[in-house]
Write an enzyme that holds these catalytic residues in place. Structure first.
Site, mmCIF file in Angstrom:
data_model
loop_
_atom_site.group_PDB
_atom_site.id
_atom_site.type_symbol
_atom_site.label_atom_id
_atom_site.label_comp_id
_atom_site.label_asym_id
_atom_site.label_seq_id
_atom_site.Cartn_x
_atom_site.Cartn_y
_atom_site.Cartn_z
ATOM 1 N N ASP B 511 6.287 -3.468 2.740
ATOM 2 C CA ASP B 511 4.985 -3.650 1.871
ATOM 3 C C ASP B 511 4.711 -2.137 0.863
ATOM 4 O O ASP B 511 5.278 -0.899 1.950
ATOM 5 C CB ASP B 511 3.642 -4.273 1.298
ATOM 6 N N ASP B 586 2.701 -6.668 -7.393
ATOM 7 C CA ASP B 586 1.660 -7.208 -8.193
ATOM 8 C C ASP B 586 1.028 -7.880 -9.480
ATOM 9 O O ASP B 586 0.601 -7.270 -10.287
ATOM 10 C CB ASP B 586 0.374 -5.971 -7.766
#
Lengths: 549, 914
Positions: B511, B586
């Site tokens: 990530d 997100d």
């Protein structure tokens, strides 16, 4: 022939699982029945005369050989109790020596041993661990039973004390009820006395004031006239504006010694600025609205026109309809108490001249200091003075009774709160109310005061955070008294109010054994106490288990 | 993942869930000086021409010189023919002051060159023919037209928006005329413009020592009506005109609470764009890793142009076009000439590769949360799935498992015995995925940091110091993955001899690799940082994640050469699909974000990233029951199927909702698992042919103009049409059944739950209840399924298959199935069964593609046939000449053949009898 071999293989695969019927007989050693069927259901798995069989839900008739043939025929999955063919099926493990178990068909022949007897895995590498597990389980049960038994003794003490607390509470409540009745009666009596004394006092004071009023009448009238105010202000503006530039500056005010509020002989820039609403200079309008209301009282003081106010009749008529209030307030004789009523009165004055800055910004200092000699109570004649003192005494007596009542009421409230808390069927939890327990982990010290609150404090210092206040028992069904909830704790940043769930189990000593935060801002405590040691309930549970074994 | 807290700390700004991203934290085109300069050309045009006599042709390519007639600066052009109807066009300065960056590692290898068959010159036009395609070069103004067959598909620089800022010395006194008049006044003036030699954004300064170096070029698509591609944007599948708005931006960024319907840059950048019309599909892959903006001119018809068209009978209006503008590097464009959508997608796959066949578990359900707090939490969540008999394959651990955000370590308090915890999962057939981010905590007690510091492995500032930014660990540094030695070092950290607290069943989540730098410009690294080879971060920014992934992939391969690695990444570039799956970052718990999961994944899929999904439930915020139900249903039909949530959200494992919701979620999970054989086969075929796993309708219905803009539906290969319920509180949805040909006929579509047949085209209102996922199987297709429930996909290996046969108008159907060990690379050496099933004339037969060479215990338990006129009396199956009777029964509106019982590698013929 090669083709035949292939077909044989095919047929074998298709019907291989029919062999599974009777598999159960090998392990359970009693009634033959299809794999995965419990003893109690054996009767349901019998062929009809025509070798057929009907799904348990009655939905379909199939050849009996299709039971456990590794193909799901019945909607309810009942035809495949011993294979994974039906997604909604159940498999029964006998688990001789331990507890029998129903597992979903999805776990049959998946390479994982779910039954301790290994019966869920056909080509089993599973070792039968039922005897060991059963023994261990029995041992565990036994020690738990022992724990519950010993814990139950302590619990019994808690019950006794809890019941005692309850009856104490009830007795005390009755006592308080009685006392509050007494006090209410007393209050009525004192109130009457007070009323009489105050009536006399008021009459005397009124008479005294009448004389004063005549003296002050002219001034009061003048103050009430806004137009006149503006004229006055304009005149003063012209007077102050010595350089005639249309503004009154700080320096122009600094020459007026009337404005020397701290009486140090100099009007400082700060002092002067105060009168100009903290500005360097003001024009006429600002002077009229902002500056003059601040200057005027000092001017009046200096000129003796302004009498700081013990005499409330100005607003006696206009602002305050309740005569009692005025009479209880005004004649307070104590010097210490003067400042409050004084500024109170000045606010009234301010209102009259439509200025709301005055009091907000400088509530006491300026005026309070400038007026000590004029705020002493008027020199009453001895008779009036005596009546005032009598009235004061009556008021004090009355207040005392009221205070007593409040205290009793407070205690009643506390007792009622406790009475409303659920301390369990036998009051066994009552003694925990008032106790507090701590638990430390890596970062925090957690705190639990049962029936009151849960909290958290960083170990390395910092303030305590309330995780929740007593809310209710939340255990399900018969297990109501195994879980508590504490709600409405401090709000989380970007989140909900904190709350805590307390999971309670039996042990000989009360303590918190673990705290976690499984959900953001939702805490979970493991708490042990003998109060949870109910050996009868435990024995009943164990009995059920035993029956299954 | 999420930069919520840190951004708050950094900027002290106040956010709430409803607000979303603050666009002011990111640049507009106007604030990005090269974009502003490049875009300006759109009004004035530029003057580039081929230099007469400079042309050289070879068997596979041609070269020429190009001149900017405004400043006489010379460029070299190279046009190569590639195998498979593609061309590659490269333009660089003829004699640049310094070498200009050329993207590395994005292509899967050297593209195979095709042959130029013929060349002819006429009226200043040079034509080269390669296969069925040709390129026509025009000298002045410079332009290249690319034809597929006789149709002009792509025209390069037709708008004269080419713009190439040659490298130059900074002149201290810009007013001074340079020698030889090489730098005309206009250019000197431009050099003087703010932003040319240094640039500021917010409090950040970009030194720009190389000055202006932008490249830009326009591509028109005369045969197209719509453009699509260039992910990653939270926008419609079809690209919108950028007239009057900012261009689409490609610049890998960690955008906090991104908003939908936006052209703003997101985590990934894949500069491939397609133009599509009824007759032709073509694409352009603009290979440039610097910040890139893309202006879109759509083919909107205005009154005047329609009138002209009416009178002249010519093409409706100016064709749709794209103007690619990049901050540095060279022009390196691949022209993909289709002619069909699937051809163009495969041409792109041929260049940049595909995700390889994943392990089966990776296609199953993933359970994630920031964070599962400790070992007990992990174990008990796994156990809850068993308690409710819901399948789940993989548990995930976000950053909190580490010792203070030091990757390759564990928090020894919360995770004292990771190996035991991992064993608890793997014993149940489950897997664990843990996060490893690229930022490295500056901590003198951290071996990784010390190694990188001592050996100079970090990305450097201009002054040669190790660059330091803020990320999860606080002060952090960033390994320079562009250095092969650093990649090796990093990859070796995954070896079990180094990372002893995991097993080879633990896979990796990379990530924050845009890279995310909480206190950096636009939450990323400054452009004037220096990488291996002395390239500026500016040149390589969009490749940083890609290089990170190369290191991880290589490390995992070395850790266990016989297990296919699974990696999830957020940052990505063209070619990253070879190493990792992606998710859409997100997102938020609202209906529009759920709707965008399909739009975004379709764009990604045609750009190589079939292995795409979105956080189920939405990362930020708390979904209500209905939203999470529908989101599971939607996610069940996207390739990457993972639930994930922010640390500040309420726990949302399925059993925490009311029972009804739990059952609906279970239903969606079970459905997903039943289709795993299809997903698995589709991924095999992705690797084999480059065909996207999920596809927009236009992929198979290119002539249906009404289908172009449909992005609430997707196709799984050409077998399923999925139109999830993505609105709140509805009891019916509008399903679009596409038109197949110009006669307005479509395929038959069978509801997969009831086998009810839909045989009309166009919009149809389909009733839905809370369990319903509107999914339709195409008549003419055969879909392999496994209908038995297991607690994890890995435990289904030996379970039998069900074949769903849906007949077309001719009573025919066919479909493939791929079978292997679902884990290792043995299939690469032939250990697999790849079988095609055909149904025709009431008979189902199989044929093997390649030799069936894998011993599977699986078999066919059931065949479901939909679309038969009447119920057969029975069926016979023949294996090697031996015949056996099979029972046939009705199931809803289909026919079920009971238990053919054949193994997967056996030839058979199954006949329906009447």
């Amino acid at each position: 022939m090669r083709a035949e071999t292939q077909l044989t293989a095919l047929v074998l695969l298709t019907y291989a699982s029919a062999v599974l019927i009777g598999h159960g007989s090998a392990s359970s050693g009693n009634v033959p029945r299809p794999r995965g069927v419990s003893l109690t259901k054996t009767a349901l798995y019998q062929p009809q005369a025509d070798s057929s069989w009907t799904c348990l839900d009655g939905s379909k008739k199939i050849p009996f050989v299709q039971i456990n043939d590794n193909y799901c025929d019945c909607v309810d999955g009942s035809d495949e109790p011993g294979t994974p063919a039906c997604s909604n099926g159940q498999f029964h493990c006998n688990n001789l020596g331990h507890k029998p178990l129903e597992i979903p068909s999805s776990r049959v022949d998946d390479g994982i041993c779910d039954c301790c007897d290994g019966s869920d895995e056909e080509n089993s590498r599973c070792i039968n661990t039922c005897i060991e597990l059963g023994a261990a389980e029995a041992l565990k049960l036994k020690s738990q039973a022992e724990l519950h038994k010993r814990g139950a003794e302590k619990r019994q003490e808690m019950i006794t004390r809890g019941r005692q607390l309850k009856s104490d509470r009830q007795a005390r409540r009755a006592e308080l009820d009685r006392r509050i009745k007494e006090q209410e009666a007393l209050k009525a009596e004192k109130e009457e006395l007070k009323r009489n004394a105050e009536a006399l006092e008021t009459e005397a004071v009124e008479a005294f004031k009448e004389q004063q009023r005549e003296l002050d009448a002219d001034t009061a009238q003048a103050e009430e006239e806004p137009l006149q105010m503006r004229q006055e202000a304009s005149l003063s503006f012209v007077r102050y504006d010595t350089n005639k530039d249309g503004f009154v500056e700080v320096t122009e005010l600094m020459v007026d010694m009337n404005l020397d509020r701290d009486r140090n002989g100099v009007v400082e820039v700060e002092e002067a600025k105060y009168f100009l609403d903290e500005r360097d200079r003001v024009d006429l309008d600002a002077f009229v609205t902002l500056a003059w209301p601040r200057i005027k009282p000092l001017k009046m003081l200096a000129e003796g026109l302004f009498k700081p106010p013990q005499i409330p009749e100005a607003h006696h008529d206009e602002n305050l309809p309740a005569t009692e209030d005025v009479s209880t307030q005004d004649p307070l004789p104590s010097e210490d108490a003067e400042i409050e009523p004084a500024s109170e009165d000045e606010r009234a004055d301010d209102e009259e001249i439509e200025d709301d800055h005055y009091d907000d910004e400088e509530p006491d200092v300026g005026v309070g200091e400038a007026t000590p000699e004029t705020t002493t109570p008027p020199n009453y004649d001895p008779e009036t003075q005596r009546l005032i003192e009598q009235a004061n005494a009556a008021r004090i007596a009355f207040d005392e009774v009221e205070r007593q009542i409040r205290e009793i009421e407070h205690e009643i409230k506390e007792i009622d709160e406790q009475t409303n808390k659920d301390y369990g069927a036998h009051e066994e939890w009552a003694v925990l109310d008032g106790e507090c327990y701590n638990f430390e982990d890596r970062e925090y010290v957690y705190n639990l005061c049962p029936f009151d609150r849960a909290a958290q404090k960083p170990r390395n210092g910092g303030s305590e955070t309330t995780l929740g206040r007593w809310d209710q028992w939340i255990g399900e069904g018969n297990n109501k008294y195994t879980k508590q909830k504490y709600a409405h704790g401090a709000a989380c940043w970007n989140g909900p109010q904190r709350s805590a769930i307390i999971h309670i189990s039996c042990a000989l000593e009360p303590r918190i054994t673990a705290v976690s935060e499984p959900n953001r801002c939702e805490y979970y405590y493991e708490f042990e106490t003998p109060a949870a040691c109910d050996s009868e309930a435990f024995a009943a549970n164990a009995e059920n288990l035993h029956d299954e074994l | 993942m999420r930069s919520a807290v840190a951004i708050l700390l950094t900027f002290g700004a106040l956010f709430s869930y409803s607000v979303g991203v603050d666009p002011n934290n990111f640049k507009t085109c106007e604030q990005s000086s090269f974009c502003k300069r490049s875009r300006k050309v759109q009004s004035s045009g530029s003057k580039y021409a081929l230099v007469e006599g400079s042309l050289n042709t070879y068997s596979d390519s041609l070269t020429a010189e190009l001149v900017n007639k405004e400043n006489n600066h010379k460029f070299s052009l190279k046009l190569e023919a590639l195998v498979g109807s593609s061309f590659r066009l490269q333009i660089d300065e003829k004699e640049p002051l310094r070498p200009r960056y050329r993207v590395e590692h994005a292509l899967k290898g050297q593209p195979e060159l095709g042959r130029i068959r013929e060349r002819s010159e006429m009226n200043g036009e040079l034509t080269v023919i390669a296969g069925n395609t040709k390129a026509v070069l025009f000298a002045d103004p410079f332009r290249i037209d690319f034809y597929e067959g006789d149709v002009l598909a792509v025209s390069v620089n037709a708008k004269n928006w080419m713009y190439f800022e040659h490298l130059r010395q900074k002149t201290s006194a810009p007013a001074e005329a340079p020698e030889g008049g090489e730098q005309p006044a206009a250019e000197a003036q431009q050099d003087d413009e703010p932003g040319t030699w240094e640039e500021n954004f917010k409090s950040h300064h970009d030194a720009k020592p190389n000055g202006p170096e932008a490249v830009a070029l326009d591509f028109s698509f005369p045969a197209a009506e719509v453009l699509f591609g260039i992910p990653e944007h939270a926008d419609s599948f079809i690209l919108k005109s950028t007239s009057g708005t900012d261009p689409y931006r490609l610049y890998n960024l960690d955008v906090f609470e991104y908003v939908v319907d936006s052209k703003m840059a997101l985590y990934g950048s894949v500069p491939v764009l397609y133009g599509h019309g009824p007759q032709r599909t073509a694409g352009v892959y603009w290979q440039n890793a610097a910040e890139t903006w893309v202006d879109i001119s759509s083919s909107e018809t205005n009154v005047v142009s329609s009138l002209v068209n009416f009178v002249s009978g010519s093409r409706k209006s100016t064709p749709p076009a794209a103007h690619f503008m990049s901050e540095s590097g060279i022009i390196d464009a691949f022209i993909l000439l289709g002619p069909k959508p699937m051809d163009a997608f495969k041409q792109y796959s041929a260049l940049t590769g595909t995700h390889e066949l994943p392990q089966l578990f990776a296609l199953a359900y993933h359970q994630c949360r920031w964070n599962y707090n400790d070992e007990k939490d992990v174990t008990s969540v796994s156990a809850k799935f068993d308690e409710y008999n819901m399948p789940m394959d993989t548990m995930w651990l976000d950053i909190e498992y580490t010792d203070n955000k030091k990757y390759f370590t564990w928090d020894s308090f919360k995770f004292p015995e990771p190996l035991t915890m991992i064993k608890n999962l793997t014993e149940l057939g489950r897997h664990l995925v843990i996060i490893i981010d690229p930022h490295i905590k500056r901590d003198s007690g951290y071996f990784f940091h010390n190694d990188c510091t001592e050996r100079g492995y970090y990305v450097k500032t201009r002054d040669g110091n190790d660059y330091e930014g803020w990320c999860w660990p606080g002060a952090a540094r960033y390994p320079d993955f562009f250095n092969p030695v650093v990649r090796d070092y990093y990859g070796s950290q995954y070896l079990l001899s180094n990372f002893k607290t995991v097993t080879s069943d633990v896979m990796i989540w990379n990530d924050m690799n845009e890279p995310s730098v909480f206190n950096g410009p636009e939450v990323t690294a400054p452009k004037d940082l220096v990488h291996f080879g002395n390239w500026e971060h500016r040149d390589v920014h969009n490749l940083y994640a890609h290089m990170h992934l190369m290191g991880t992939f290589d490390g995992l391969l070395k850790r266990d050469p016989n297990q296919r690695p699974f990696i999830l990444t957020r940052g990505h570039f063209a070619g990253s699909q070879r190493f990792a799956a992606i998710w859409t970052g997100d997102n938020m718990a609202d209906w529009t974000h759920m709707q965008h999961s399909i739009k975004m994944c379709l764009s990604e899929a045609v750009a190589g990233f079939s292995f795409c999904g979105a956080d189920i439930g939405g990362f930020f915020g708390n979904p209500d029951s209905e939203l999470i139900e529908r989101w599971y249903q939607t996610g069940a039909f996207l390739p990457f199927f993972r639930a994930h949530a922010h640390i500040d959200t309420k726990r949302r494992e399925p059993w925490l909702f009311p029972e009804r919701t739990r059952l609906i979620i279970k239903n969606a999970l079970v459905k997903r698992y039943s289709y795993l054989p299809l997903w698995y086969t589709a991924f095999y075929e992705l690797e084999r042919e480059g065909a996207p796993v999920i596809r927009p309708l236009l992929a198979h219905y290119p002539q249906d103009k009404d289908a172009y803009s449909i992005d609430n539906s997707l196709l799984v290969q050409d077998r399923l049409l999925v139109r999830p319920v993505m609105q709140q509180g509805v009891n019916k949805v509008d399903v679009y059944f596409p038109v197949k040909d110009d006669k307005k006929t479509g395929d038959y579509w069978y509801d997969v739950d009831t086998y009810q047949r839909h045989d009309r085209v166009g919009h149809e209102s389909v009733p839905v209840d809370e369990y319903k996922i509107p999914v339709f199987q195409r008549g003419g297709s055969i879909v392999p399924k496994k209908e038995r429930l297991r607690r994890a996909a890995t435990l289904m290996l030996h379970d039998p298959y069900t074949l769903i046969v849906c007949l077309d108008r001719e009573g025919k159907a066919s479909g493939t199935l791929f079978v292997d060990d679902e884990k290792s690379y043995a299939y690469r050496s032939g250990s697999f069964i790849y079988v095609k099933y055909d149904f025709a004339n009431n008979q189902l037969t199989n044929s093997f593609i390649g030799k069936p060479n894998y011993k599977s215990e699986a078999w066919i338990e059931r065949i479901v046939i939909a679309g038969l006129g009447r119920l057969p009396s029975g069926a016979t199956i023949t294996v090697n000449g031996v015949t056996q009777q099979l029972e046939v029964s009705q199931r809803d509106q289909a026919v079920v053949v009971r238990k053919p019982g054949v193994k997967m590698d056996v030839d058979f013929a199954l006949k329906l009898n009447y």
